[in-house]
Motif scaffolding. Sequence first.
Motif, PDB file in Angstrom:
ATOM      1  N   ALA A 121     -20.746 112.574  26.818  1.00 29.78           N
ATOM      2  CA  ALA A 121     -19.247 112.353  26.332  1.00 29.78           C
ATOM      3  C   ALA A 121     -18.335 112.239  27.337  1.00 29.78           C
ATOM      4  CB  ALA A 121     -19.028 113.463  25.209  1.00 29.78           C
ATOM      5  N   LEU A 122     -18.666 113.063  28.365  1.00 27.33           N
ATOM      6  CA  LEU A 122     -17.614 113.002  29.597  1.00 27.33           C
ATOM      7  C   LEU A 122     -17.426 111.699  30.176  1.00 27.33           C
ATOM      8  CD1 LEU A 122     -15.666 114.878  31.079  1.00 27.33           C
ATOM      9  CD2 LEU A 122     -17.776 115.461  32.596  1.00 27.33           C
ATOM     10  N   VAL A 123     -18.507 110.730  29.972  1.00 26.74           N
ATOM     11  CA  VAL A 123     -18.537 109.269  30.469  1.00 26.74           C
ATOM     12  C   VAL A 123     -17.388 108.458  30.155  1.00 26.74           C
ATOM     13  CG1 VAL A 123     -19.439 107.187  30.525  1.00 26.74           C
ATOM     14  CG2 VAL A 123     -20.887 109.114  30.977  1.00 26.74           C
ATOM     15  N   SER A 124     -16.773 108.682  28.929  1.00 26.58           N
ATOM     16  CA  SER A 124     -15.738 108.220  28.277  1.00 26.58           C
ATOM     17  C   SER A 124     -14.788 108.716  27.868  1.00 26.58           C
ATOM     18  CB  SER A 124     -16.169 107.124  27.191  1.00 26.58           C
ATOM     19  OG  SER A 124     -16.831 108.156  26.199  1.00 26.58           O
ATOM     20  N   ALA A 125     -14.312 109.998  28.470  1.00 31.00           N
ATOM     21  CA  ALA A 125     -13.390 110.823  28.302  1.00 31.00           C
ATOM     22  C   ALA A 125     -13.000 111.797  29.442  1.00 31.00           C
ATOM     23  CB  ALA A 125     -13.935 111.973  27.113  1.00 31.00           C
ATOM     24  N   ASP A 126     -11.787 112.310  29.342  1.00 30.36           N
ATOM     25  CA  ASP A 126     -11.216 113.147  30.488  1.00 30.36           C
ATOM     26  C   ASP A 126     -12.009 114.477  30.363  1.00 30.36           C
ATOM     27  OD1 ASP A 126      -9.006 111.444  31.482  1.00 30.36           O
ATOM     28  OD2 ASP A 126      -8.304 111.770  29.143  1.00 30.36           O
ATOM     29  N   GLY A 127     -12.259 115.089  29.225  1.00 30.86           N
ATOM     30  CA  GLY A 127     -12.976 116.045  29.002  1.00 30.86           C
ATOM     31  C   GLY A 127     -13.879 116.181  27.789  1.00 30.86           C
ATOM     32  N   ALA A 128     -14.892 117.139  27.946  1.00 28.74           N
ATOM     33  CA  ALA A 128     -15.584 117.206  26.663  1.00 28.74           C
ATOM     34  C   ALA A 128     -16.112 118.536  26.443  1.00 28.74           C
ATOM     35  CB  ALA A 128     -16.947 116.386  26.789  1.00 28.74           C
ATOM     36  N   MET A 129     -16.194 118.890  25.304  1.00 34.52           N
ATOM     37  CA  MET A 129     -16.566 120.402  24.972  1.00 34.52           C
ATOM     38  C   MET A 129     -17.325 120.602  23.694  1.00 34.52           C
ATOM     39  SD  MET A 129     -13.117 122.152  24.040  1.00 34.52           S
ATOM     40  CE  MET A 129     -12.020 121.890  22.616  1.00 34.52           C
ATOM     41  N   PRO A 130     -18.334 121.531  23.516  1.00 32.38           N
ATOM     42  CA  PRO A 130     -18.958 121.756  22.266  1.00 32.38           C
ATOM     43  C   PRO A 130     -18.364 122.688  21.372  1.00 32.38           C
ATOM     44  CG  PRO A 130     -19.816 123.045  24.054  1.00 32.38           C
ATOM     45  CD  PRO A 130     -18.674 122.440  24.770  1.00 32.38           C
ATOM     46  N   VAL A 131     -18.287 122.059  19.989  1.00 27.66           N
ATOM     47  CA  VAL A 131     -17.538 122.944  18.902  1.00 27.66           C
ATOM     48  C   VAL A 131     -18.444 123.035  17.850  1.00 27.66           C
ATOM     49  CG1 VAL A 131     -15.287 121.978  19.756  1.00 27.66           C
ATOM     50  CG2 VAL A 131     -16.642 120.852  18.201  1.00 27.66           C
ATOM     51  N   LEU A 132     -18.364 124.044  16.913  1.00 26.39           N
ATOM     52  CA  LEU A 132     -19.006 124.079  15.905  1.00 26.39           C
ATOM     53  C   LEU A 132     -17.861 124.147  14.599  1.00 26.39           C
ATOM     54  CD1 LEU A 132     -21.525 126.877  16.249  1.00 26.39           C
ATOM     55  CD2 LEU A 132     -22.157 124.570  16.144  1.00 26.39           C
ATOM     56  N   SER A 168      -9.125 115.907  37.550  1.00 24.05           N
ATOM     57  CA  SER A 168      -8.194 115.849  36.337  1.00 24.05           C
ATOM     58  C   SER A 168      -8.222 117.541  36.099  1.00 24.05           C
ATOM     59  CB  SER A 168      -8.646 115.038  35.394  1.00 24.05           C
ATOM     60  OG  SER A 168      -9.864 114.860  35.028  1.00 24.05           O
ATOM     61  N   VAL A 169      -9.046 118.286  36.089  1.00 26.98           N
ATOM     62  CA  VAL A 169      -8.885 119.734  35.611  1.00 26.98           C
ATOM     63  C   VAL A 169      -8.315 120.561  36.820  1.00 26.98           C
ATOM     64  CG1 VAL A 169     -11.451 120.445  36.602  1.00 26.98           C
ATOM     65  CG2 VAL A 169     -10.147 121.583  34.562  1.00 26.98           C
ATOM     66  N   ILE A 170      -8.442 119.936  38.289  1.00 25.74           N
ATOM     67  CA  ILE A 170      -7.738 120.451  39.220  1.00 25.74           C
ATOM     68  C   ILE A 170      -6.267 120.421  39.047  1.00 25.74           C
ATOM     69  CG2 ILE A 170      -7.080 120.719  41.823  1.00 25.74           C
ATOM     70  CD1 ILE A 170     -10.021 120.456  42.197  1.00 25.74           C
ATOM     71  N   ALA A 171      -5.882 119.287  38.475  1.00 29.65           N
ATOM     72  CA  ALA A 171      -4.600 118.750  38.372  1.00 29.65           C
ATOM     73  C   ALA A 171      -3.780 119.427  37.130  1.00 29.65           C
ATOM     74  CB  ALA A 171      -4.291 117.288  38.340  1.00 29.65           C
ATOM     75  N   ALA A 172      -4.747 119.653  36.058  1.00 32.51           N
ATOM     76  CA  ALA A 172      -4.251 120.389  34.927  1.00 32.51           C
ATOM     77  C   ALA A 172      -3.845 121.821  35.373  1.00 32.51           C
ATOM     78  CB  ALA A 172      -5.498 120.478  33.877  1.00 32.51           C
ATOM     79  N   HIS A 173      -4.791 122.529  36.118  1.00 28.13           N
ATOM     80  CA  HIS A 173      -4.507 123.867  36.653  1.00 28.13           C
ATOM     81  C   HIS A 173      -3.307 124.073  37.480  1.00 28.13           C
ATOM     82  CE1 HIS A 173      -7.864 126.844  35.466  1.00 28.13           C
ATOM     83  NE2 HIS A 173      -8.649 125.660  35.033  1.00 28.13           N
ATOM     84  N   ASP A 185      -9.939 125.698  29.537  1.00 25.42           N
ATOM     85  CA  ASP A 185      -9.432 124.646  30.370  1.00 25.42           C
ATOM     86  C   ASP A 185      -9.188 123.403  29.758  1.00 25.42           C
ATOM     87  OD1 ASP A 185     -10.210 126.307  32.860  1.00 25.42           O
ATOM     88  OD2 ASP A 185     -11.907 126.345  31.695  1.00 25.42           O
ATOM     89  N   ALA A 186     -10.011 123.344  28.538  1.00 29.14           N
ATOM     90  CA  ALA A 186      -9.624 121.833  27.918  1.00 29.14           C
ATOM     91  C   ALA A 186      -8.140 121.766  27.489  1.00 29.14           C
ATOM     92  CB  ALA A 186     -10.507 121.857  26.498  1.00 29.14           C
ATOM     93  N   GLN A 187      -7.392 122.844  27.034  1.00 25.44           N
ATOM     94  CA  GLN A 187      -6.371 122.793  26.495  1.00 25.44           C
ATOM     95  C   GLN A 187      -5.153 122.649  27.566  1.00 25.44           C
ATOM     96  OE1 GLN A 187      -3.925 126.563  25.856  1.00 25.44           O
ATOM     97  NE2 GLN A 187      -6.043 127.456  25.560  1.00 25.44           N
ATOM     98  N   MET A 188      -5.560 122.946  28.782  1.00 26.61           N
ATOM     99  CA  MET A 188      -4.879 122.555  29.902  1.00 26.61           C
ATOM    100  C   MET A 188      -4.885 120.974  30.431  1.00 26.61           C
ATOM    101  SD  MET A 188      -6.132 125.919  32.045  1.00 26.61           S
ATOM    102  CE  MET A 188      -4.951 125.870  33.517  1.00 26.61           C
ATOM    103  N   VAL A 189      -6.200 120.583  30.286  1.00 25.49           N
ATOM    104  CA  VAL A 189      -6.107 118.992  30.471  1.00 25.49           C
ATOM    105  C   VAL A 189      -5.443 118.250  29.565  1.00 25.49           C
ATOM    106  CG1 VAL A 189      -8.058 117.180  30.483  1.00 25.49           C
ATOM    107  CG2 VAL A 189      -8.600 119.217  31.926  1.00 25.49           C
ATOM    108  N   GLY A 194      -4.592 114.215  28.785  1.00 20.27           N
ATOM    109  CA  GLY A 194      -6.011 114.146  28.797  1.00 20.27           C
ATOM    110  C   GLY A 194      -6.788 114.078  27.355  1.00 20.27           C
ATOM    111  N   ARG A 195      -7.846 113.269  27.083  1.00 21.90           N
ATOM    112  CA  ARG A 195      -8.417 113.134  25.927  1.00 21.90           C
ATOM    113  C   ARG A 195      -9.788 113.967  26.023  1.00 21.90           C
ATOM    114  NH1 ARG A 195     -12.471 109.720  24.730  1.00 21.90           N
ATOM    115  NH2 ARG A 195     -13.027 109.713  22.484  1.00 21.90           N
TER     116      ARG A 195
END
Length: 386
Positions: A121-132, A168-173, A185-189, A194-195
């Motif tokens: 998923a990270l190939v086409s997004a700024d971040g990606a994370m698993p959710v349930l 991008s995550v360094i910039a978000a921090h 970290d996702a909410q920071m991006v 960031g998407r």
Amino acid sequence: MSQNGKIAALIVAAGGSSRMGGGTPKQFRDLGGKPMLRWSHESFSAHPSIAAVLTMVADDHRDHARAILPDAWIETGGASRRESVARGLRLLALKGVERVLIHDAARPFLSHAVIDRVLAALVSADGAMPVLPVADTLARGADHVLGDIVPRDGVVRVQTPQGFHLQSVIAAHAAWPADAEATDDAQMVRRLGGRVALVQGDAMLEKITYPDDLAGADMRLAWETRTAMGFDVHRLEDGEELWLGGVLIPHHRGLSGHSDADVALHALTDALLGTIAAGDIGTHFPPSDPQWKGAESGQFLEHAASLIAQRGGRIDFVDLTIICEAPKIGPHRAAMVERIAGLLNIDQSRVSLKATTTERLGFTGRGEGIATQAVATVRLPMAASA
Ligand code: MG
């Protein structure tokens, strides 16, 4: 952005586990035979796309972490999770890392399938994370009184690892307000526009926060059952003590051998070693070694049990059949069962001991020796990445 750049994992293990009730921080506690931190570390390390794994720990836990992960890259984290991550990101940037998976050590059972989904998923997004999805009804509540129901639509449970392009995550921090804490970290991006893509999480990735969670995590472990057998014979001779099943039995002859020749414990030791494919009793206690002359065989059994315990295994059941004409085993059965259960540190209900004759046929029938067959059944935890 390059999709072929170096990918690293950043494991955050710097927490002090206040919600676990103090003591050893949860990330260092045993879970299925290995410290919690090692589960996710091994999963990342074994993943073919991940070039480096950096683990952030609190300064006073460095030695502990080093003992658990002797060859790993370990660095000291900061006062907060956010600070620990920020430090780790700066170190990864120095190593030319382009994408990073940030993971909480308190989610030990990390499968390669989850890592693959996040990276894809990270190939086409700024971040990606698993959710349930959220299955339970959500409601507000205060002072033990129900408040409003919270609509579940569009609500997900957030897990880790969360994947990002490193810069991008360094910039978000860097842009995050210093006085605001961030739970991930996702909410920071996302705050920088960031998407962040959502991918399917895993129930096995449940976070371990409270003491009860450890027991629950233990139950989520996948176990494999192993059964193995052992067989041994020793000669009966005059002038020897008769040790059988860890008990000294009054008899006019005894078993001869290099050790105390306890044929029952030897067969059982071989059965237990067989469950972890660890060779046989002679592999571990060679008869050529003088230190085992006259040795009490209980220590052989304890050694086999300790090897199983080191693998996180549990001894479910052992069963022995002692084959001889004499002595009668019945009067000593309870003492043998008690001794074997004690040596293996299992309940006596998990030890079966039987005896039979061979109708005066063969060497056992002629009283020349005693034979024993043993079968052991153990459970071993399976690797989460399997
Ligand atoms: Mg033997």
